[in-house]
Design a protein around this motif. Structure first.
Motif, mmCIF file in Angstrom:
data_model
loop_
_atom_site.group_PDB
_atom_site.id
_atom_site.type_symbol
_atom_site.label_atom_id
_atom_site.label_comp_id
_atom_site.label_asym_id
_atom_site.label_seq_id
_atom_site.Cartn_x
_atom_site.Cartn_y
_atom_site.Cartn_z
ATOM 1 N N ASN A 22 0.823 -1.197 0.000
ATOM 2 C CA ASN A 22 0.000 0.000 0.000
ATOM 3 C C ASN A 22 0.864 1.258 0.000
ATOM 4 O O ASN A 22 0.574 2.230 -0.697
ATOM 5 C CB ASN A 22 -0.949 0.006 1.197
ATOM 6 N N MET A 73 -4.465 -5.003 -8.673
ATOM 7 C CA MET A 73 -5.666 -4.221 -8.951
ATOM 8 C C MET A 73 -6.605 -4.922 -9.910
ATOM 9 O O MET A 73 -6.208 -5.799 -10.669
ATOM 10 C CB MET A 73 -5.272 -2.864 -9.548
ATOM 11 N N ASN A 74 -7.818 -4.444 -9.864
ATOM 12 C CA ASN A 74 -8.846 -4.883 -10.786
ATOM 13 C C ASN A 74 -8.466 -4.442 -12.203
ATOM 14 O O ASN A 74 -7.978 -3.333 -12.404
ATOM 15 C CB ASN A 74 -10.179 -4.250 -10.351
ATOM 16 N N GLU A 77 -9.683 -0.985 -13.325
ATOM 17 C CA GLU A 77 -8.934 0.181 -12.852
ATOM 18 C C GLU A 77 -7.732 0.448 -13.759
ATOM 19 O O GLU A 77 -7.440 1.601 -14.076
ATOM 20 C CB GLU A 77 -8.447 -0.046 -11.422
ATOM 21 N N HIS A 113 -7.584 7.792 -6.594
ATOM 22 C CA HIS A 113 -8.563 6.835 -6.075
ATOM 23 C C HIS A 113 -7.946 5.445 -5.847
ATOM 24 O O HIS A 113 -8.406 4.700 -4.984
ATOM 25 C CB HIS A 113 -9.746 6.743 -7.040
ATOM 26 N N ILE A 114 -6.912 5.114 -6.584
ATOM 27 C CA ILE A 114 -6.338 3.771 -6.540
ATOM 28 C C ILE A 114 -5.826 3.387 -5.149
ATOM 29 O O ILE A 114 -6.205 2.340 -4.630
ATOM 30 C CB ILE A 114 -5.251 3.594 -7.626
ATOM 31 N N GLU A 116 -6.600 4.495 -2.247
ATOM 32 C CA GLU A 116 -7.740 4.424 -1.325
ATOM 33 C C GLU A 116 -8.514 3.129 -1.528
ATOM 34 O O GLU A 116 -8.894 2.451 -0.575
ATOM 35 C CB GLU A 116 -8.653 5.622 -1.554
ATOM 36 N N LYS A 117 -8.705 2.760 -2.777
ATOM 37 C CA LYS A 117 -9.468 1.555 -3.092
ATOM 38 C C LYS A 117 -8.704 0.289 -2.734
ATOM 39 O O LYS A 117 -9.294 -0.710 -2.326
ATOM 40 C CB LYS A 117 -9.815 1.544 -4.576
ATOM 41 N N GLU A 118 -7.384 0.325 -2.869
ATOM 42 C CA GLU A 118 -6.564 -0.858 -2.642
ATOM 43 C C GLU A 118 -5.999 -0.919 -1.223
ATOM 44 O O GLU A 118 -5.242 -1.833 -0.907
ATOM 45 C CB GLU A 118 -5.413 -0.902 -3.644
ATOM 46 N N ASN A 124 -12.485 -2.215 2.936
ATOM 47 C CA ASN A 124 -12.175 -2.893 1.683
ATOM 48 C C ASN A 124 -12.208 -4.405 1.803
ATOM 49 O O ASN A 124 -12.260 -5.106 0.811
ATOM 50 C CB ASN A 124 -10.798 -2.454 1.182
#
Length: 126
Positions: A22, A73-74, A77, A113-114, A116-118, A124
């Motif tokens: 992270n 990641m997805n 994304e 945003h990445i 924060e999302k990961e 999460n």
């Protein structure tokens, strides 16, 4: 008792790894966001060669980092970053300040945003 120690070590390694990844993701994203800001600044000053150099640099950085980001990641994304980067590059090449500003801001928002999302956070996981 030995099993418990092994499990705790594995859990500790997993948590440490998650925080490390992270941190690295946030650092790389922050560097790319800085470059996007430089693109916007160059476009504001009508310095299109400077903006082109920055977009080339950010594209090179993204291609280098994309390999291990794919593991984390997805795919959607990653595609969103690819598309926003391509649109920003097209706006720089067309020397259109307004489109460049809009597309660069979208790229910046996606990049911010990445992390924060990961993030390794309860929201999460659940």
């Amino acid at each position: 008792m030995r099993l418990l120690a092994v499990l705790l070590i594995l859990l500790g390694g997993f948590v440490y790894g998650a925080f490390y990844v992270n941190k690295q993701l946030a650092a790389q994203t922050a560097a790319m966001v800085t470059r996007v800001e430089e693109i916007k600044s160059a476009a504001r000053q009508q310095d299109w060669s400077g903006a082109a150099q920055q977009i080339t640099g950010i594209t090179r950085d993204w291609r280098r980092q994309q390999g291990w980001w794919t593991l984390l990641m997805n795919h959607q994304e990653i595609e969103a970053v690819d598309f926003a980067l391509a649109r920003t590059q097209a706006a720089v090449e067309s020397k259109d300040y307004y489109n460049c500003s809009i597309e660069a801001e979208e790229l910046k928002a996606i990049l911010q945003h990445i992390p924060e999302k990961e993030a390794f956070a309860l929201r999460n996981i659940l």
